[in-house]
Design a protein around this motif. Sequence first.
Motif, PDB file in Angstrom:
ATOM      1  N   THR A 136       0.843  -1.198   0.000  1.00  0.00           N
ATOM      2  CA  THR A 136       0.000   0.000   0.000  1.00  0.00           C
ATOM      3  C   THR A 136       0.882   1.253   0.000  1.00  0.00           C
ATOM      4  O   THR A 136       1.837   1.332   0.780  1.00  0.00           O
ATOM      5  CB  THR A 136      -0.947  -0.003   1.222  1.00  0.00           C
ATOM      6  N   PHE A 137       0.564   2.191  -0.868  1.00  0.00           N
ATOM      7  CA  PHE A 137       1.376   3.407  -0.985  1.00  0.00           C
ATOM      8  C   PHE A 137       0.522   4.558  -1.510  1.00  0.00           C
ATOM      9  O   PHE A 137      -0.493   4.343  -2.179  1.00  0.00           O
ATOM     10  CB  PHE A 137       2.574   3.170  -1.926  1.00  0.00           C
ATOM     11  N   ALA A 138       0.953   5.770  -1.209  1.00  0.00           N
ATOM     12  CA  ALA A 138       0.283   6.957  -1.739  1.00  0.00           C
ATOM     13  C   ALA A 138       0.789   7.209  -3.159  1.00  0.00           C
ATOM     14  O   ALA A 138       1.984   7.056  -3.441  1.00  0.00           O
ATOM     15  CB  ALA A 138       0.554   8.160  -0.853  1.00  0.00           C
ATOM     16  N   GLU A 139      -0.143   7.582  -4.032  1.00  0.00           N
ATOM     17  CA  GLU A 139       0.177   7.774  -5.450  1.00  0.00           C
ATOM     18  C   GLU A 139       1.172   8.919  -5.671  1.00  0.00           C
ATOM     19  O   GLU A 139       1.134   9.940  -4.983  1.00  0.00           O
ATOM     20  CB  GLU A 139      -1.104   8.073  -6.232  1.00  0.00           C
ATOM     21  N   GLU A 140       2.008   8.722  -6.672  1.00  0.00           N
ATOM     22  CA  GLU A 140       3.013   9.728  -7.046  1.00  0.00           C
ATOM     23  C   GLU A 140       2.377  11.109  -7.267  1.00  0.00           C
ATOM     24  O   GLU A 140       2.927  12.119  -6.842  1.00  0.00           O
ATOM     25  CB  GLU A 140       3.727   9.279  -8.322  1.00  0.00           C
ATOM     26  N   SER A 141       1.194  11.131  -7.890  1.00  0.00           N
ATOM     27  CA  SER A 141       0.526  12.414  -8.188  1.00  0.00           C
ATOM     28  C   SER A 141       0.275  13.214  -6.916  1.00  0.00           C
ATOM     29  O   SER A 141       0.429  14.437  -6.896  1.00  0.00           O
ATOM     30  CB  SER A 141      -0.795  12.174  -8.913  1.00  0.00           C
ATOM     31  N   PHE A 142      -0.069  12.519  -5.819  1.00  0.00           N
ATOM     32  CA  PHE A 142      -0.260  13.204  -4.535  1.00  0.00           C
ATOM     33  C   PHE A 142       1.084  13.521  -3.887  1.00  0.00           C
ATOM     34  O   PHE A 142       1.303  14.634  -3.402  1.00  0.00           O
ATOM     35  CB  PHE A 142      -1.103  12.341  -3.579  1.00  0.00           C
ATOM     36  N   MET A 143       1.972  12.536  -3.853  1.00  0.00           N
ATOM     37  CA  MET A 143       3.255  12.707  -3.151  1.00  0.00           C
ATOM     38  C   MET A 143       4.077  13.864  -3.720  1.00  0.00           C
ATOM     39  O   MET A 143       4.806  14.534  -2.991  1.00  0.00           O
ATOM     40  CB  MET A 143       4.056  11.408  -3.214  1.00  0.00           C
ATOM     41  N   LYS A 144       3.934  14.088  -5.027  1.00  0.00           N
ATOM     42  CA  LYS A 144       4.665  15.202  -5.667  1.00  0.00           C
ATOM     43  C   LYS A 144       4.275  16.561  -5.097  1.00  0.00           C
ATOM     44  O   LYS A 144       5.025  17.518  -5.207  1.00  0.00           O
ATOM     45  CB  LYS A 144       4.361  15.208  -7.169  1.00  0.00           C
ATOM     46  N   THR A 145       3.070  16.651  -4.520  1.00  0.00           N
ATOM     47  CA  THR A 145       2.604  17.931  -3.980  1.00  0.00           C
ATOM     48  C   THR A 145       3.235  18.244  -2.627  1.00  0.00           C
ATOM     49  O   THR A 145       3.085  19.343  -2.110  1.00  0.00           O
ATOM     50  CB  THR A 145       1.060  17.950  -3.823  1.00  0.00           C
ATOM     51  N   LEU A 146       3.922  17.276  -2.027  1.00  0.00           N
ATOM     52  CA  LEU A 146       4.571  17.473  -0.722  1.00  0.00           C
ATOM     53  C   LEU A 146       6.030  17.859  -0.956  1.00  0.00           C
ATOM     54  O   LEU A 146       6.783  17.078  -1.527  1.00  0.00           O
ATOM     55  CB  LEU A 146       4.496  16.187   0.109  1.00  0.00           C
ATOM     56  N   PRO A 147       6.429  19.045  -0.529  1.00  0.00           N
ATOM     57  CA  PRO A 147       7.765  19.540  -0.898  1.00  0.00           C
ATOM     58  C   PRO A 147       8.928  18.682  -0.416  1.00  0.00           C
ATOM     59  O   PRO A 147       9.963  18.613  -1.071  1.00  0.00           O
ATOM     60  CB  PRO A 147       7.817  20.945  -0.286  1.00  0.00           C
ATOM     61  N   PHE A 148       8.750  17.979   0.717  1.00  0.00           N
ATOM     62  CA  PHE A 148       9.874  17.199   1.260  1.00  0.00           C
ATOM     63  C   PHE A 148      10.143  15.916   0.486  1.00  0.00           C
ATOM     64  O   PHE A 148      11.187  15.291   0.655  1.00  0.00           O
ATOM     65  CB  PHE A 148       9.662  16.883   2.751  1.00  0.00           C
ATOM     66  N   THR A 149       9.207  15.487  -0.391  1.00  0.00           N
ATOM     67  CA  THR A 149       9.420  14.214  -1.104  1.00  0.00           C
ATOM     68  C   THR A 149      10.477  14.313  -2.201  1.00  0.00           C
ATOM     69  O   THR A 149      10.835  13.302  -2.799  1.00  0.00           O
ATOM     70  CB  THR A 149       8.104  13.668  -1.704  1.00  0.00           C
ATOM     71  N   GLN A 150      10.988  15.527  -2.442  1.00  0.00           N
ATOM     72  CA  GLN A 150      12.085  15.642  -3.418  1.00  0.00           C
ATOM     73  C   GLN A 150      13.389  15.094  -2.833  1.00  0.00           C
ATOM     74  O   GLN A 150      14.349  14.869  -3.557  1.00  0.00           O
ATOM     75  CB  GLN A 150      12.262  17.107  -3.838  1.00  0.00           C
ATOM     76  N   PHE A 151      13.415  14.851  -1.520  1.00  0.00           N
ATOM     77  CA  PHE A 151      14.609  14.304  -0.858  1.00  0.00           C
ATOM     78  C   PHE A 151      14.321  12.892  -0.361  1.00  0.00           C
ATOM     79  O   PHE A 151      13.318  12.656   0.310  1.00  0.00           O
ATOM     80  CB  PHE A 151      15.010  15.176   0.342  1.00  0.00           C
ATOM     81  N   GLU A 152      15.195  11.951  -0.679  1.00  0.00           N
ATOM     82  CA  GLU A 152      15.186  10.594  -0.106  1.00  0.00           C
ATOM     83  C   GLU A 152      13.999   9.725  -0.539  1.00  0.00           C
ATOM     84  O   GLU A 152      13.918   8.570  -0.157  1.00  0.00           O
ATOM     85  CB  GLU A 152      15.233  10.641   1.435  1.00  0.00           C
ATOM     86  N   PHE A 153      13.054  10.265  -1.297  1.00  0.00           N
ATOM     87  CA  PHE A 153      11.872   9.500  -1.718  1.00  0.00           C
ATOM     88  C   PHE A 153      11.997   9.067  -3.177  1.00  0.00           C
ATOM     89  O   PHE A 153      12.382   9.858  -4.025  1.00  0.00           O
ATOM     90  CB  PHE A 153      10.601  10.356  -1.616  1.00  0.00           C
ATOM     91  N   GLU A 154      11.623   7.818  -3.459  1.00  0.00           N
ATOM     92  CA  GLU A 154      11.420   7.348  -4.828  1.00  0.00           C
ATOM     93  C   GLU A 154       9.906   7.176  -4.971  1.00  0.00           C
ATOM     94  O   GLU A 154       9.310   6.329  -4.310  1.00  0.00           O
ATOM     95  CB  GLU A 154      12.133   6.010  -5.037  1.00  0.00           C
ATOM     96  N   LEU A 155       9.279   8.010  -5.780  1.00  0.00           N
ATOM     97  CA  LEU A 155       7.815   8.019  -5.857  1.00  0.00           C
ATOM     98  C   LEU A 155       7.309   6.982  -6.862  1.00  0.00           C
ATOM     99  O   LEU A 155       7.969   6.686  -7.853  1.00  0.00           O
ATOM    100  CB  LEU A 155       7.313   9.415  -6.226  1.00  0.00           C
ATOM    101  N   TYR A 156       6.112   6.458  -6.582  1.00  0.00           N
ATOM    102  CA  TYR A 156       5.531   5.407  -7.419  1.00  0.00           C
ATOM    103  C   TYR A 156       4.100   5.728  -7.812  1.00  0.00           C
ATOM    104  O   TYR A 156       3.289   6.094  -6.965  1.00  0.00           O
ATOM    105  CB  TYR A 156       5.527   4.059  -6.673  1.00  0.00           C
ATOM    106  N   SER A 157       3.820   5.556  -9.101  1.00  0.00           N
ATOM    107  CA  SER A 157       2.432   5.495  -9.570  1.00  0.00           C
ATOM    108  C   SER A 157       2.044   4.022  -9.547  1.00  0.00           C
ATOM    109  O   SER A 157       2.901   3.140  -9.406  1.00  0.00           O
ATOM    110  CB  SER A 157       2.334   6.027 -10.995  1.00  0.00           C
ATOM    111  N   THR A 158       0.757   3.735  -9.718  1.00  0.00           N
ATOM    112  CA  THR A 158       0.314   2.337  -9.787  1.00  0.00           C
ATOM    113  C   THR A 158       1.051   1.606 -10.901  1.00  0.00           C
ATOM    114  O   THR A 158       1.552   0.486 -10.712  1.00  0.00           O
ATOM    115  CB  THR A 158      -1.210   2.264 -10.037  1.00  0.00           C
ATOM    116  N   GLU A 159       1.161   2.247 -12.067  1.00  0.00           N
ATOM    117  CA  GLU A 159       1.808   1.620 -13.230  1.00  0.00           C
ATOM    118  C   GLU A 159       3.276   1.301 -12.940  1.00  0.00           C
ATOM    119  O   GLU A 159       3.763   0.215 -13.281  1.00  0.00           O
ATOM    120  CB  GLU A 159       1.719   2.529 -14.463  1.00  0.00           C
ATOM    121  N   LYS A 160       3.965   2.233 -12.318  1.00  0.00           N
ATOM    122  CA  LYS A 160       5.387   2.025 -12.013  1.00  0.00           C
ATOM    123  C   LYS A 160       5.558   0.867 -11.017  1.00  0.00           C
ATOM    124  O   LYS A 160       6.463   0.036 -11.173  1.00  0.00           O
ATOM    125  CB  LYS A 160       5.985   3.319 -11.442  1.00  0.00           C
TER     126      LYS A 160
END
Length: 217
Positions: free
Chosen positions: A152-176
């Motif tokens: 279970t994970f939060a979608e990349e489209s949402f996570m991108k809106t959080l400024p701190f996710t540019q550090f240390e995070f690898e974001l995932y869409s469902t497809e990825k």
Amino acid sequence: MEKEELQAIASQLKHPTGEKGIEMANMMHETNINMTRHSIQNLNVQGGNSILELGHGNAGHVEFLFEQAENIKYYGLEMSELMFQEARQINRNFVSQKQAFFSVYDGNTILYQDEFFDKIFTVNTIYFWKKPEKLLSEIYRVLKPNGNFCLTFAEESFMKTLPFTQFEFELYSTEKAQKLIEKTAFKIVYTESQTEKVKTKTGEFVDRAFTTIVLEK
């Protein structure tokens, strides 16, 4: 916020430490509880199951897991020593009754024998996996045949809106995430996405899209 502050938040989310880490863990428990319960419900826990969770945080949700069926055993793995201690303290009754077992691990290697667990789940940890394919193959190894793994994970489209996710995070869409899973021996049973309202650090409510992928060995 300054870059240093954002980096500090990202670091605490990945690996909580100190007093700030305890605050962060309490906040994560509150904001993630719906995702966590959703993940647990999708496991279809049966009596007598052995269940593993990766990255449990303060594990304030373990009581909910024990409500799902009788005679189950819960095993939690965490990279943060602080969260390991917090989880043991919060769940001390389950620990003393030998129903819950907590350990620290390196985020890559699961120190249990092959085919040990009936069910495995993890919530909001995929962003921090250093070697995603290796960890998925480890999860596959320790899962019993026909066992389920719930991711279970939060979608990349949402996570991108959080400024701190540019550090240390690898974001995932469902497809990825599905593409990553396709590199393993897992079968995807089903994928479900939904949106929930969550409270931000500044106290406002936003829509968070999250996905649960149920896999089978």
